[in-house]
Scaffold this active site. Structure first.
Site, mmCIF file in Angstrom:
data_model
loop_
_atom_site.group_PDB
_atom_site.id
_atom_site.type_symbol
_atom_site.label_atom_id
_atom_site.label_comp_id
_atom_site.label_asym_id
_atom_site.label_seq_id
_atom_site.Cartn_x
_atom_site.Cartn_y
_atom_site.Cartn_z
ATOM 1 N N GLY A 1 -18.624 13.286 32.908
ATOM 2 C CA GLY A 1 -17.504 12.346 33.090
ATOM 3 C C GLY A 1 -17.712 11.529 34.355
ATOM 4 N N GLY B 1 -15.853 8.227 35.084
ATOM 5 C CA GLY B 1 -14.391 8.254 35.139
ATOM 6 C C GLY B 1 -13.828 8.172 36.548
ATOM 7 C CG ASN C 1 -20.455 14.307 22.895
ATOM 8 O OD1 ASN C 1 -19.482 14.921 23.334
ATOM 9 N ND2 ASN C 1 -20.494 13.786 21.676
ATOM 10 C CE1 TYR D 1 -4.905 16.001 31.261
ATOM 11 C CE2 TYR D 1 -2.772 16.222 32.329
ATOM 12 C CZ TYR D 1 -4.137 16.065 32.408
ATOM 13 O OH TYR D 1 -4.742 15.977 33.641
HETATM 14 C C1 AKB Z 1 -1.843 12.427 34.365
HETATM 15 O O1 AKB Z 1 -0.885 11.763 34.810
HETATM 16 O O2 AKB Z 1 -2.008 12.693 33.169
HETATM 17 C C2 AKB Z 1 -2.840 12.964 35.363
HETATM 18 C C3 AKB Z 1 -2.458 14.309 35.847
HETATM 19 C C4 AKB Z 1 -1.388 14.466 36.827
HETATM 20 O O3 AKB Z 1 -3.044 15.266 35.441
HETATM 21 N N1 AKB Z 1 -2.988 12.057 36.455
#
Ligand code: AKB
Length: 336
Positions: A8, A11, A52, A141
């Protein structure tokens, strides 16, 4: 830690981590997925690879070719994008991490995969959020980050894999724009200030979130990986704090350089919902005790209202941004 692979590398974190590791004398391979080109600074400053995260064989070949002993896995789908691409978030955040841990087990690698304040949820105490507490996120996430933490601790306990991580707050940098995070406004606001002199915040007034400048974020990752393992009780993952602020605090700091700067609010319900489920501030006592973590650029994390120091940092950040956009300096007349 001697020969490092940064996955990454194109990034937001990777693009600054690679030069920092190289500056510190580590042989560092900058690995991008091939979708976003690596900057000239990265490709001219040392070895590069196309990797990857989900291609186990390709990853293994790169590790063997460069005799890698440590991987910083900075590949991520951030919180807002994760809500529209849940399967991609899962693949990168869980399948990618377990594949990496399998490779680490086989090749005796150390692995850093950042976690995030995204692991917390509405039931978590918010101010400050303790180290060991409720982790029941409501975003894909966050779910992948909790899974990543648990998998990393599992591989450590079961197979002795040296996996470590920190829970990053929102990160502020000016080298590479972030993409798809809830805390991105804290970077975006500077760009819009420079470009348009105004900003419509997707987060409501008073939405306070933990934040950190990139230099501290890089130090946290590197210092944790350099830390003596015998001192650590937690491995995945450590709260690391620096400062906390709301959109109006950033606006106030920008106005000191740009008095006409205008902040309005166009609240995005998705982002607002995520932000409200996250901490206002983090208690990072455990990281301070176990590996001497200390942010260099903080503003007194829990001091609501007193943002004097944070504003200084913000001004420095704004200068950094302006250095990258000379045309806008002239247009906006900031330096007059
Ligand atoms: C997000 O906002 O998704 C990230 C985090 C706080 O993990 N910057």
């Amino acid at each position: 830690m001697k020969n490092i692979l940064v996955i990454g590398a194109a990034g937001q974190i990777g693009s600054e981590l690679v030069p920092e590791l190289r500056r510190r004398g580590y042989m560092t391979v900058a690995a991008g997925s091939g979708r976003t080109p690596l900057t000239a600074a990265l490709s001219e400053g040392g070895p590069t690879a196309v990797v990857n995260l989900l291609d186990a064989d390709g990853l293994r070949r790169t590790v063997e070719h460069y005799a890698i002993d440590t991987i910083f896995n900075m590949a991520a789908i951030l919180s807002a994008v994760g809500e529209s691409k849940p399967m991609t978030a899962w693949n990168i955040g869980v399948n990618g991490v377990i594949g990496l841990l399998e490779l680490a087990r086989d090749k005796n690698l150390s692995v850093f995969t950042p976690s995030s304040i995204g692991v917390f949820g509405p039931e978590t105490p918010h101010d400050p959020t303790p180290q060991d507490t409720v982790c029941r996120p409501r975003t894909m996430y966050g779910i992948t980050k909790v899974a990543g933490e648990l998998l990393s601790d599992y591989y450590r306990a079961k197979y002795g894999v040296d996996a470590r991580s920190v829970r990053y707050p929102g990160l502020i940098s000016h080298v590479t724009p972030p993409g798809g995070g809830t805390t991105d406004y804290a970077v975006d606001i500077y760009w819009k200030a420079v470009e348009h002199g105004r900003y419509a915040s997707p987060l409501a007034e008073g939405t306070r979130l933990p934040m950190m400048f990139m230099a501290d974020a890089l130090r946290a990752a590197i210092e944790l990986m350099e830390a003596d393992a015998s001192r650590l009780r937690h491995f995945n993952s450590f709260n690391v704090g620096a400062m906390s602020f709301a959109p109006e605090d950033v606006a106030a700091s920008i106005r000191r350089r740009m008095p006409g700067f205008e902040l309005t609010y166009e609240v995005n319900p998705l982002l607002q919902g995520i932000a409200e489920s996250w901490p206002d501030a983090l208690d990072d006592t455990t990281a301070r005790e176990e590996w001497d973590w200390k942010p260099r650029r903080n503003d007194g994390r829990h001091a609501r209202g007193d943002l004097r120091k944070a504003r200084r940092k913000v001004r420095a950040q704004l200068s950094g941004l302006m250095n990258r956009k000379p045309a806008f300096i002239a247009n906006a007349g900031f330096l007059a």
